[in-house]
Design a protein around this motif. Structure first.
Motif, PDB file in Angstrom:
ATOM      1  N   SER A 199       0.847  -1.192   0.000  1.00 22.05           N
ATOM      2  CA  SER A 199       0.000   0.000   0.000  1.00 22.05           C
ATOM      3  C   SER A 199       0.881   1.241   0.000  1.00 22.05           C
ATOM      4  O   SER A 199       1.848   1.320   0.757  1.00 22.05           O
ATOM      5  CB  SER A 199      -0.912   0.006   1.233  1.00 22.05           C
TER       6      SER A 199
ATOM      7  N   GLN B 172       0.801   5.773  -0.429  1.00 21.23           N
ATOM      8  CA  GLN B 172      -0.045   6.937  -0.268  1.00 21.23           C
ATOM      9  C   GLN B 172       0.144   7.858  -1.465  1.00 21.23           C
ATOM     10  O   GLN B 172       1.264   8.226  -1.811  1.00 21.23           O
ATOM     11  CB  GLN B 172       0.290   7.686   1.020  1.00 21.23           C
ATOM     12  N   THR B 173      -0.937   8.200  -2.144  1.00 16.73           N
ATOM     13  CA  THR B 173      -0.882   9.105  -3.279  1.00 16.73           C
ATOM     14  C   THR B 173      -2.046  10.076  -3.201  1.00 16.73           C
ATOM     15  O   THR B 173      -3.201   9.670  -3.005  1.00 16.73           O
ATOM     16  CB  THR B 173      -0.908   8.336  -4.619  1.00 16.73           C
TER      17      THR B 173
ATOM     18  N   GLU C  64      -4.419   9.663  -0.258  1.00 17.24           N
ATOM     19  CA  GLU C  64      -5.223   8.453  -0.138  1.00 17.24           C
ATOM     20  C   GLU C  64      -4.343   7.220  -0.270  1.00 17.24           C
ATOM     21  O   GLU C  64      -3.308   7.250  -0.918  1.00 17.24           O
ATOM     22  CB  GLU C  64      -6.323   8.419  -1.201  1.00 17.24           C
ATOM     23  N   GLN C  65      -4.784   6.113   0.351  1.00 10.49           N
ATOM     24  CA  GLN C  65      -4.051   4.860   0.253  1.00 10.49           C
ATOM     25  C   GLN C  65      -4.409   4.148  -1.047  1.00 10.49           C
ATOM     26  O   GLN C  65      -5.576   4.127  -1.452  1.00 10.49           O
ATOM     27  CB  GLN C  65      -4.377   3.953   1.438  1.00 10.49           C
TER      28      GLN C  65
ATOM     29  N   ARG D  47       1.467   7.020   9.257  1.00 10.86           N
ATOM     30  CA  ARG D  47       0.446   7.697   8.442  1.00 10.86           C
ATOM     31  C   ARG D  47      -0.772   8.094   9.269  1.00 10.86           C
ATOM     32  O   ARG D  47      -1.422   9.090   8.998  1.00 10.86           O
ATOM     33  CB  ARG D  47       0.000   6.773   7.302  1.00 10.86           C
ATOM     34  N   GLU D  48      -1.070   7.268  10.270  1.00  6.94           N
ATOM     35  CA  GLU D  48      -2.259   7.518  11.090  1.00  6.94           C
ATOM     36  C   GLU D  48      -1.883   7.761  12.541  1.00  6.94           C
ATOM     37  O   GLU D  48      -2.543   7.300  13.459  1.00  6.94           O
ATOM     38  CB  GLU D  48      -3.230   6.338  10.965  1.00  6.94           C
TER      39      GLU D  48
END
Length: 424
Positions: A85, A87-88, A91-92, A193-194
């Motif tokens: 996965s 991130q772009t 969004e994942q 990321r989170e």
């Protein structure tokens, strides 16, 4: 010309809705497809050849694909398939990546759509984009790509499935499988990321050598230090050396057998290590030609550990530096040179004194340079066997030493052996 202007011009040429074209164009660009290539891809999608009469790209051998190609068609065997996965645009996005091969060579790919690929499949790929990645061509398999599975198996001179030893892995490998011992492991908390997230990091080993690893989601078997089989890992460069990355899509299975880890580092020439772009746990043998400035008694920033010069840290400004010892020695083995960096412990060995001894000597002489001069007298002109981690950056080749030992070889004997080899 802005992306919006390109979309409007393209929609006008093709006679289709601008909003739809703009959405497609933004999608391709978000996947790092160059804008000109994205425009040509949409021309093909909507039925216009972009001045080429609408003809599809001719089929090529993998060995003939270059970064100058905008799109290609080919027939290939799938060697590896990895999933991870990324991130772009906030969004994942799940992507699939690995290597394809035919009898002429191998080619890495990234698939932005799940085509259902498996290692060993023989596929016919049409209208695949080509981009440059680390100086090499890479296929982009997207919405405008056609892909079909063939019943006849394409015979290729490469191993299918991604199984490899640690010594064989290189930065950029995807979908790899290794069976390894966990030599070192620690759990760390990072800003992910989170928010804060726990990861595992350490060192893996097998009979061929060792490599560092990061597991982005803790796996119990790894944390327990069990021998494990790791599938669907990828390799990226970290601090100049390859690092095994275990993602949320990797499979980790405990092994019911022990993994014998080689005790010896791989011995290579300096030129070979430079050509590889970085190697972990290697052995070099060469002569120390010089000790560079910035060696001996130094000061480090208490915040970031960087070198402090004249009371100034590049990152933290005015600081009160903490004393330390370091050596930056130039090693030459006849093929190339490398800067070998010794930490405090190894520096104390070649200085034949402690950090406190060095501070006292510098105070008595009112000059820190006397410590470096003593080190120069002790090591310059002698041959050393160096073990450590080799990296190459914009400033040249470096080796962070884990051991630094003078050899017992007689220089006269080595010279005679060399002359005999040359005259043989």
């Amino acid at each position: 010309m802005s992306l919006d202007d390109r979309a409007e011009e393209l929609a006008s040429d093709l006679g289709v809705d601008k909003a739809e074209v703009k959405s497609d164009l933004e999608n391709l660009v978000s996947y790092s497809v160059p804008i000109d290539e994205a425009v040509q891809s949409l021309r093909r999608k909507y039925g216009d050849g972009g001045g080429g009469g609408g003809s599809a790209p001719s089929e090529k051998d993998i060995g003939d694909v270059t970064t100058d190609d905008s799109s290609v068609s080919l027939t290939a065997r799938v060697l590896t398939v990895g999933k991870r996965s990324i991130q772009t645009q906030g969004e994942q996005q799940d992507i699939f990546e690995g290597e394809l091969a035919d009898e002429t060579g191998t080619l890495s790919y990234t698939a932005w759509t799940d085509f259902g690929l498996s290692a060993g499949d023989t596929v016919q790929v049409g209208n695949a984009g080509v981009r440059e990645w680390d100086g090499e061509p890479e296929l982009n398999l997207g919405e405008s790509t056609s892909l079909s599975f063939l019943d006849d198996e394409l015979d290729v001179p490469y191993e299918v499935g991604g199984g490899a030893t640690l010594h064989e892995l290189q930065s950029g490998d995807r979908g790899v499988t290794v069976e390894v011992a966990v030599e070192e492991v620690e759990r760390r908390t990072i800003d992910g990321r989170e928010g804060e997230t726990d990861i595992l990091s350490g060192v893996l080993g097998d009979e061929s050598g060792r490599l560092p690893f990061t597991a982005w989601e803790p796996h119990e078997a790894i944390e327990n230090g069990d021998p494990v089989r790791i599938e669907n890992a990828y390799v990226r460069e970290y601090r100049g050396v390859p690092e095994v990355n275990v993602s949320e899509y990797s499979t980790v299975t405990p092994l019911d057998r022990d993994i014998e880890v080689g005790e010896d580092a791989t011995q290579v020439s300096i030129a070979e290590a430079i050509a590889a772009g970085g190697m972990y746990d290697v052995e070099l043998v060469g002569d120390v030609l010089a000790v560079r400035d910035g060696s001996g008694l130094i000061e480090r920033c208490p915040e970031c550990n960087r070198i402090v010069q004249n009371g100034q840290c590049r990152s933290h400004g005015d600081v009160e530096g903490e004393d330390d010892l370091r050596v930056k020695a130039i090693l030459d083995d006849g093929t190339a040179t490398v800067t070998v960096v010794l930490d405090r412990e190894l520096t104390e060995d070649v200085y034949d004194g402690t950090l406190d001894d060095a501070k006292e000597q510098a105070r008595d002489a009112m000059d820190k340079e006397v410590v470096a001069e003593d080190i120069r007298r002790n090591i310059v002109g002698f041959e050393y066997r160096v073990r450590g981690h080799f990296s190459v950056d914009d400033y040249g080749a470096n080796c962070d030493a884990t051991s630094f030992e003078r050899t017992d070889d007689d220089p006269a004997d080595r010279a005679r052996a060399l002359l005999e080899e040359v005259t043989a």
